[in-house]
Scaffold this motif. Structure first.
Motif, short mmCIF file in Angstrom:
data_model
loop_
_atom_site.label_atom_id
_atom_site.label_comp_id
_atom_site.label_asym_id
_atom_site.label_seq_id
_atom_site.Cartn_x
_atom_site.Cartn_y
_atom_site.Cartn_z
N LEU A 33 28.80 24.68 37.61
CA LEU A 33 28.27 26.04 37.62
C LEU A 33 28.44 26.60 39.02
N PHE A 35 27.64 28.74 41.95
CA PHE A 35 26.37 29.34 42.35
C PHE A 35 26.54 29.97 43.71
N PHE A 40 19.43 26.19 48.98
CA PHE A 40 18.08 25.80 48.56
C PHE A 40 18.11 24.70 47.52
N VAL A 44 16.05 20.67 47.27
CA VAL A 44 15.13 20.18 46.22
C VAL A 44 15.82 19.21 45.27
N THR A 48 15.34 15.54 41.93
CA THR A 48 16.02 15.39 40.64
C THR A 48 16.70 14.03 40.54
N ARG A 669 14.48 20.08 29.35
CA ARG A 669 13.50 20.30 30.41
C ARG A 669 14.09 21.17 31.51
N GLY B 220 19.00 35.22 38.32
CA GLY B 220 19.28 33.78 38.28
C GLY B 220 19.09 33.14 39.63
N GLU B 221 19.35 33.88 40.68
CA GLU B 221 19.14 33.31 42.01
C GLU B 221 17.67 33.25 42.36
N LEU B 224 16.43 30.61 39.08
CA LEU B 224 17.29 29.52 38.64
C LEU B 224 17.19 29.39 37.11
N SER B 226 19.29 28.76 34.90
CA SER B 226 20.15 27.81 34.20
C SER B 226 19.29 26.72 33.59
N GLY B 246 16.01 22.29 35.14
CA GLY B 246 14.63 22.28 34.66
C GLY B 246 13.70 21.54 35.60
N ILE B 248 14.13 21.10 38.91
CA ILE B 248 13.99 21.64 40.28
C ILE B 248 13.61 23.10 40.26
N TYR B 252 12.77 25.12 43.53
CA TYR B 252 13.76 26.11 43.99
C TYR B 252 13.12 27.49 44.12
#
Lengths: 669, 292
Positions: A33, A35, A40, A44, A48, A669, B220-221, B224, B226, B246, B248, B252
């Protein structure tokens, strides 16, 4: 448990590592994807990655499990619950002990326990190979095998099982197991006893099988539960023998073997008379219903007690039969020497028109008729007649002679040492002790005089019975017992009341005759002999002895539907004829005929112990020595193993499905 | 103008923009006489005062009549009535190519810049345009003619997302190009270090520029939006980050809000106007905000 594989090709197991290799070399490539900035995201994303690890491990585990399950499925494993069954070459020798006692007639789930047992037995037979041997032992009152020895004709055994019917007999479990062990004694190979039974507590409680160590005992418990059951447990009369016109108490025990109280309609058929009564029976209790009837004439009265109930665990035990002998006279036995030596007693007995004096010879043979009551006065303790009469159920009034050892006198043994000493020289006065005794009940008020009137000049100095060994009905004023009813299984009255004119004037008192009459009437035969030849339990052959000579072709036996029952003559003793049935007849009342005349009745009753349908628990069955408690299908698996490929297939499918679910959940999720 | 169609300035846009009147708060000063009064003195027809000549002054401003009478050199000063100068800084870095519903941030910013330029020129003011990413890719000096406006439209249409962002670098390089102070409108996604950006803005502030920061982001920014596991590829650097959206998303969102909060706080401290806009709203809304 042991696993065996049909397709033993171990390299296949390497396929189980495929998921691991896939996991290592074909890591998940998520879709890309573009982006604007991962500035950022990078901060994070570390979190994950921590979450992905357990998810990846879970997926790897599930995939590996699925792969291994599929690999093992190809290997076709067979699971054996018991490693002892892994000797495929050994021949099996199987004895099927099939319980067909009365409790197996209980209907559960639309079929009887016995039908279920036969079906399970057939299943066991189906699991045998051509080289195996088998036999069936029927477990009832008289267990017997189908084949005299172990056989290979399983088709016949299956056919026998298909045609078999449940009996109404009790079960002799020990005897059946002994018979099974005997059948297996000469067999070679594996020896197995399969018991197919409801394991009714009454039958198996006291069973203690002594099985050799090389015999495996498998229990196939048939019972599915403990259905409620009510039963007529017993029918008896008091007195056991009747006299025409004399009221007879008919006592009927009704047992409730269920867990809830039951209100029942109890019907009594006494000869031609019918009566009904409501009976409330608490749970797990037995109540006694009393009917008072009077027989009209001498002969035998057929007494039938029946319960009217719609639903019951067993129906055969809802009816019970009894035969009441009704005599014209009460037979009172007197030793032949007494008849002339004791005129006072003879005169008193003859004053009672319902008494018939029966002279007793010095030695009683088996064929001689036993009286209801016998006077044995001044007869030594070792006299054979006393023992014989007591054994036949006759009530014996016994006066031991002077010098008799106290230890030899029933009821006084242990009271004192020494012998019964004669005391004389003065008048000994009597008094009544127990006015509630049936023999003295008539004299409770003074209307019929004092039975203790008169004096005695010579008596035995006897001690009083101790420890409840006897009840003193009458005694002397100094406490020496005069008439003692001894307690015990046999009916015996200790008589210390001399009757001769030179020994006292008791026999000359006006109350003597009624006292003797009441004594005879109330203490006559209570049980035993009167029913010999009349009442039988299921499984017994009917046997009846008739005095005199009766040709077998003139004696007929009919059941309750007036159908003739086969008879055969047996050797009779003396001037008597004995007839018996060649087989044990079914439950019911049977009528003996000689030409058109009715000679009497015989009844076959349900064994009362079979009415209680409670069964042994699993631990109790195991305590009998059973190695396994299961159904036939389980035993088949025990012997032949269980293919588990379908389970493995299910495991593989489930693993893959779970993996898909887990992935879907993670993706969402 | 009405006979020409531009990608970012459509006739319907013009019709709508005609109704907008902008407050002088935004458009501060220019060099031509115009409708905006300036506090600075300059050349104009309206006399303001005399002052004594000092070496270096333009001799053309010496009032020779006064010199003749007094034998001293005095200069005539006039009240300067200026037009405004609006400098549009358009971020054209690669990240501005991020799209939302077929509309990229750069396209959205171009619509806004075109409309703003039209408005400025319409009021007779001057507008300049700088297209930058990590350097100045194009600079159009201030102008107020229709021709200049057409040039800007062509520049916008020919523009495309380019290199990584460096707003601070672009601002530093642009500083010498802007000879007169005016209004600085920076349209960017500000995916850059906020400290460096405001450090680069400091010279402009020192010179008295009015600065407006228009922060453009897609929804979306911000959130997020997605779903699932993705390999996120940075549009500027090509850096890849594998992450589960999902898992993060909250973190984010918090990080983005912290960044926006930092920009807003720094802008407030320096008296810089800051405006956050998501491209799912029409750019007219920005003019609504400026009109307040």
């Amino acid at each position: 448990m042991t696993l065996r594989f049909v397709n033993l090709f171990w390299p296949l197991l390497a396929l189980g590592a495929v998921p691991l290799l896939v996991h290592l070399f074909a890591r998940t490539r998520p879709p890309a994807l573009r982006f604007s900035s991962v500035l950022f995201l990078r901060r994070v994303a570390r979190h994950t990655m921590r979450m992905r690890k357990p998810r990846d491990l879970l997926v790897l585990l599930l995939r590996t499990l699925a792969a291994l399950a599929l690999v093992f499925m190809v290997l076709r494993p067979i699971l054996f619950a018991d490693a002892r069954w892994l000797s495929p070459g050994a021949r099996r020798n199987v004895v099927l002990v099939v319980d067909r006692s009365a409790s197996m007639a209980c209907n559960e789930g639309g079929r009887t326990r016995f039908a279920a047992a036969c079906a399970e037995a057939s299943e066991v037979l189906n699991g045998l190979t051509a080289a195996d041997t088998a036999n069936v032992v029927w477990l009832d009152a008289r267990p017997r095998p189908v084949f005299p020895d172990m056989g290979v004709n399983r088709g016949f055994l299956r056919e026998t099982l298909r045609k078999a019917r449940v009996s109404t007999q009790a079960g002799a479990a020990d005897e059946a197991l002994r018979m099974a062990v005997r059948l297996l004694a000469r067999a070679e190979g594996r020896k197995e006893v399969h018991v197919l039974s409801d394991f009714q507590e009454a039958t198996w409680r006291s069973c203690a099988p002594d099985l050799p160590p090389d015999v495996a005992f498998y229990a196939i418990a048939i019972a599915q539960g403990e259905p409620a059951n009510v039963a007529v447990a017993d029918v008896r009369t008091k007195p056991v023998t009747g006299l025409p016109g004399e009221p007879v108490d008919v006592l009927i025990d009704v047992a409730n073997h269920g867990d809830v109280p039951r209100r029942l309609d109890l019907f009594l058929s006494f000869g031609g008379a019918r009566r009904r009564r409501d009976v409330l029976v608490p749970a797990r209790e037995t109540v006694t219903a009393l009917f008072r009837q009077s027989p009209a004439a001498r002969g035998e009265v057929l007494v039938t007690a029946a319960l009217d109930i719609d639903e019951d665990g067993l129906t055969d035990d809802n009816r019970r039969y009894h035969v009441l002998p009704v005599r014209e006279h009460l037979a009172v036995g007197l030793p032949e020497e007494h008849i002339t030596a004791m005129p006072e007693l003879v005169r008193a007995l003859r004053a009672l028109d319902w008494v018939q004096i029966l002279p007793l010879p010095a030695s009683l043979d088996a064929a001689s008729e036993a009286p209801d009551v016998a006077f044995l006065l001044d007869v030594p303790a070792h006299d054979a007649r006393r023992r014989q009469l007591l054994e036949r159920g006759t009530t014996v009034l016994w006066q031991p002679p002077a010098g008799t050892s106290l230890a030899s006198i029933d009821g006084l043994a242990g009271a004192e040492d020494g012998a019964a000493a004669l005391q004389s020289g003065r008048d000994f006065r009597l008094r009544v002790v127990d006015r509630d005794d049936p023999a003295l009940h008539l004299f409770r008020d003074a209307r019929y005089g004092d039975p203790a009137a008169g004096t005695v000049r010579e008596r035995l100095n006897l001690p009083r019975p101790r420890g409840g060994a006897g009840a003193v009905l009458m005694e002397y004023e100094d406490g020496v017992p005069a008439v003692v009813r001894l307690k015990g299984a046999r009916q015996q009255i200790l008589w210390n009341l001399p009757l001769g004119a030179e020994r006292g004037d008791v026999a000359r008192q006006v109350t003597f005759v009624p006292f003797i009459g009441e004594l005879l009437r109330s203490h006559r035969l209570r049980a035993g002999r009167a029913l010999a030849g009349l009442a039988f339990t299921a499984g017994d052959r009917l046997q009846r002895r008739f005095p005199g000579v009766h040709p077998v072709e003139e004696i007929r036996l009919h059941d309750s539907s007036h159908a003739a029952v086969d008879l055969q003559a047996a050797a009779g003793a003396g001037a008597a004829s004995v007839f018996l049935t060649p087989d044990a007849p079914p439950l019911g009342a049977y009528t003996w005929h000689e030409k058109a005349a009715v000679l009497g009745y015989s009844v076959v009753n349900f064994p009362p112990a079979e009415s209680d349908l409670r069964t042994l628990g699993r631990d109790r069955i195991e305590s009998l020595g059973a190695r396994g408690i299961a159904d036939a299908a389980t035993l088949h698996i025990l012997h032949n193993g269980r293919e588990i490929w379908h389970i493995l297939l299910a495991v593989a499918a489930l693993s893959l499905f779970t993996e898909a679910l887990a992935l879907f959940a993670f993706e969402r999720r | 103008m009405s006979g020409t169609r531009f990608k970012y300035l459509r006739p319907e846009d013009i019709r709508r923009l005609q109704s907008y009147e902008f407050a002088p708060r935004i458009f501060a000063e220019g060099y031509l006489s115009g409708r905006h009064r300036s506090r600075h003195r300059g050349s104009s027809i309206e006399f303001r005062d005399y002052r004594q000549y000092v070496p270096g002054d333009d001799l053309a401003l010496v009032d020779w009549r006064v010199f003749a009478r007094t034998d001293r050199h005095y200069l005539r000063t006039f009240e300067q009535e200026t037009n405004m100068e609006c400098h549009i800084f358009l971020d054209s870095s690669a990240s501005m190519g991020f799209r939302h519903n077929d509309l990229s941030k750069l396209e959205y910013a171009s619509f806004f810049a075109a409309a703003l330029a039209w408005l400025v020129v319409r009021h007779g003011d001057r507008v300049s345009l700088q297209v930058f990413d990590d350097q100045i890719r194009h600079f159009s000096p201030p102008g107020s003619t229709q021709r200049h406006l057409h040039t800007l439209m062509h520049v916008l249409e020919d523009n495309a997302p380019g290199n990584p962002t460096s707003i601070a670098n672009a601002l530093r390089r642009s500083h010498p190009l802007l000879t007169r102070r005016g209004t600085l409108v920076v349209v960017s996604d500000f995916l850059d270090d906020a400290g460096a950006v405001f450090s680069a803005l400091s010279p402009y502030l020192h010179r008295g520029f009015r600065i407006h920061l228009v922060h453009l982001l897609t929804p979306g920014e911000l959130d997020l939006r997605s779903a699932g596991l993705h390999t996120f590829i940075d549009m500027e650097t090509g850096e890849r980050v594998v992450a589960h959206a999902g898992q993060i998303r909250e973190a984010y969102r918090q990080a983005m809000q912290d960044h926006i909060g930092g920009l807003r706080a720094a802008a407030a401290r320096r008296r810089v106007d800051y405006c956050l806009a998501t491209i799912d709203t029409h750019h007219y809304r920005l003019f609504d905000r400026f009109s307040q």
